[in-house]
Design a protein around this motif. Sequence first.
Motif, PDB file in Angstrom:
ATOM      1  N   ARG A  53      28.045  -4.391  53.922  1.00 30.46           N
ATOM      2  CA  ARG A  53      29.082  -5.233  54.080  1.00 30.46           C
ATOM      3  C   ARG A  53      30.359  -4.296  54.191  1.00 30.46           C
ATOM      4  N   PRO A  54      31.476  -4.568  54.480  1.00 28.52           N
ATOM      5  CA  PRO A  54      32.774  -3.703  54.589  1.00 28.52           C
ATOM      6  C   PRO A  54      33.163  -3.517  52.926  1.00 28.52           C
ATOM      7  N   GLN A  55      33.814  -2.344  52.801  1.00 25.03           N
ATOM      8  CA  GLN A  55      34.224  -2.128  51.334  1.00 25.03           C
ATOM      9  C   GLN A  55      35.728  -2.128  51.113  1.00 25.03           C
ATOM     10  N   VAL A  56      36.412  -2.708  52.181  1.00 26.86           N
ATOM     11  CA  VAL A  56      37.867  -2.708  51.917  1.00 26.86           C
ATOM     12  C   VAL A  56      38.454  -4.274  52.631  1.00 26.86           C
ATOM     13  N   ALA A  57      39.441  -4.633  52.143  1.00 27.33           N
ATOM     14  CA  ALA A  57      40.080  -5.899  52.439  1.00 27.33           C
ATOM     15  C   ALA A  57      40.045  -6.309  53.587  1.00 27.33           C
ATOM     16  N   VAL A 145      51.841   8.016  75.033  1.00 20.86           N
ATOM     17  CA  VAL A 145      52.908   7.778  73.652  1.00 20.86           C
ATOM     18  C   VAL A 145      52.844   6.915  72.895  1.00 20.86           C
ATOM     19  N   ALA A 146      52.735   5.570  73.491  1.00 24.07           N
ATOM     20  CA  ALA A 146      52.440   4.437  72.977  1.00 24.07           C
ATOM     21  C   ALA A 146      51.185   4.280  72.148  1.00 24.07           C
ATOM     22  N   ALA A 147      50.284   4.759  72.643  1.00 27.24           N
ATOM     23  CA  ALA A 147      48.912   5.093  72.197  1.00 27.24           C
ATOM     24  C   ALA A 147      49.084   5.777  70.801  1.00 27.24           C
ATOM     25  N   ALA A 148      49.627   6.801  70.815  1.00 31.28           N
ATOM     26  CA  ALA A 148      49.895   7.678  69.594  1.00 31.28           C
ATOM     27  C   ALA A 148      50.805   6.907  68.633  1.00 31.28           C
ATOM     28  N   ALA A 149      51.668   6.148  68.955  1.00 30.86           N
ATOM     29  CA  ALA A 149      52.243   5.544  67.982  1.00 30.86           C
ATOM     30  C   ALA A 149      51.610   4.255  67.299  1.00 30.86           C
ATOM     31  N   CYS A 150      50.656   3.828  68.256  1.00 30.04           N
ATOM     32  CA  CYS A 150      49.459   2.815  67.500  1.00 30.04           C
ATOM     33  C   CYS A 150      48.919   3.329  66.716  1.00 30.04           C
ATOM     34  N   TRP A 151      48.336   4.751  66.921  1.00 30.11           N
ATOM     35  CA  TRP A 151      47.583   5.539  66.239  1.00 30.11           C
ATOM     36  C   TRP A 151      48.139   5.607  64.957  1.00 30.11           C
ATOM     37  N   GLY A 152      49.325   6.111  65.035  1.00 26.42           N
ATOM     38  CA  GLY A 152      50.192   6.168  63.638  1.00 26.42           C
ATOM     39  C   GLY A 152      50.301   4.987  62.662  1.00 26.42           C
ATOM     40  N   VAL A 153      50.469   3.663  63.304  1.00 23.33           N
ATOM     41  CA  VAL A 153      50.352   2.617  62.577  1.00 23.33           C
ATOM     42  C   VAL A 153      49.193   2.525  61.860  1.00 23.33           C
ATOM     43  N   ALA A 154      47.986   2.537  62.656  1.00 27.81           N
ATOM     44  CA  ALA A 154      46.548   2.642  62.030  1.00 27.81           C
ATOM     45  C   ALA A 154      46.376   3.561  60.930  1.00 27.81           C
ATOM     46  N   ASN A 155      46.907   4.727  61.144  1.00 29.04           N
ATOM     47  CA  ASN A 155      46.846   5.632  60.099  1.00 29.04           C
ATOM     48  C   ASN A 155      47.399   5.172  58.604  1.00 29.04           C
ATOM     49  N   VAL A 156      48.550   4.746  58.939  1.00 30.23           N
ATOM     50  CA  VAL A 156      49.230   3.913  57.698  1.00 30.23           C
ATOM     51  C   VAL A 156      48.264   2.973  57.107  1.00 30.23           C
ATOM     52  N   ALA A 157      47.900   1.886  58.025  1.00 31.36           N
ATOM     53  CA  ALA A 157      46.927   0.934  57.539  1.00 31.36           C
ATOM     54  C   ALA A 157      45.814   1.241  56.717  1.00 31.36           C
ATOM     55  N   THR A 158      45.452   2.319  57.165  1.00 30.21           N
ATOM     56  CA  THR A 158      43.784   3.096  56.993  1.00 30.21           C
ATOM     57  C   THR A 158      44.363   3.691  55.287  1.00 30.21           C
ATOM     58  N   ARG A 159      45.587   4.226  55.249  1.00 29.71           N
ATOM     59  CA  ARG A 159      45.787   4.933  53.871  1.00 29.71           C
ATOM     60  C   ARG A 159      45.954   3.683  52.940  1.00 29.71           C
ATOM     61  N   LYS A 160      46.447   2.488  53.527  1.00 30.25           N
ATOM     62  CA  LYS A 160      46.480   1.313  52.274  1.00 30.25           C
ATOM     63  C   LYS A 160      44.986   0.952  52.050  1.00 30.25           C
ATOM     64  N   ALA A 161      44.202   0.748  53.050  1.00 30.61           N
ATOM     65  CA  ALA A 161      42.880   0.171  52.909  1.00 30.61           C
ATOM     66  C   ALA A 161      42.017   1.258  52.024  1.00 30.61           C
TER      67      ALA A 161
END
Length: 291
Positions: A53-57, A145-161
């Motif tokens: 099972r997943p270990q994050v919210a 470049v937009a893909a890189a921006a999405c990756w940046g958002v995902a990195n921050v969300a992963t940090r929170k997770a």
Amino acid sequence: MRPRDLLIAVGVAAVWGFNFVAIDAGLRHFPPLLFSALRFALAAFPALLFVGRPQVAWKWLITVALVLGVCKFSLLFIGMHAGMPAGLSSLVLQSQAIFTMLFAVLFLRERPRPVQLAGLTVAVGGIAVVATRMTANLTAFLLVVAAAACWGVANVATRKAAPPDTLRFMVWVSALATGPLLMLTLIVDGPSTGLAALRAVNTEAVLALLYIALISTLAGFAGWGHLMRRYGAATVAPFSMLVPFFGIASAAVLLGERVHTVDVIGGALVVGGVLLGLVRARRPALVRVGA
């Protein structure tokens, strides 16, 4: 870092660099959205049956699945399909470090140090240099470049997770991204286009799909997660700067892409700027996901 772990770090960077050649090969046979959906489906199943099972919210799993799995990879694949060279894509995508810092300031209230701001400025200059070579196909460049921006958002969300197991996290992200991607490809491309691509599948298409799903995603993140747990992000993250080297080199050798002087100058500025921001970092670097 032990010699064995050093080899793993360089090996993962090489795997992720060659990934762009595999993407280029797969896009010759599959529509971008279908190719992305198949990639995540294969990365999720049957692995989902064994990782537990997943270990994050769930909110963070869903966020990363949509931003990274659906948005980032769709934009990357569409950009490359529209004409963005594989080697150059591997370089431009590293601008995710720029967006990661910006979004960390906005959403995590982190305060960048002067050296990080200096590195950010240098890296942005590098992206601007690379953009001068893509003026004839600016749309493809901006999509990456937009893909890189999405990756940046995902990195921050992963940090929170804060997932304790990166591989398990990526398997669940892959599973949650598969459904939306399949719906998108049905809406955008239509069932007939997808079925035609599946009927015409050949050995090259299958190998490309297997590589990006099993080797780049599962094996790559298994090795990366092992290094992160043993040494921490601040030690491991700089090895990702080798990805453009392997990406550009493999594209030049296998796809015949020419390496321009502008690419070298822009690449040196991007990589140099990102590395400058890592100098004497007082906090662990953000965990980065999705190559």
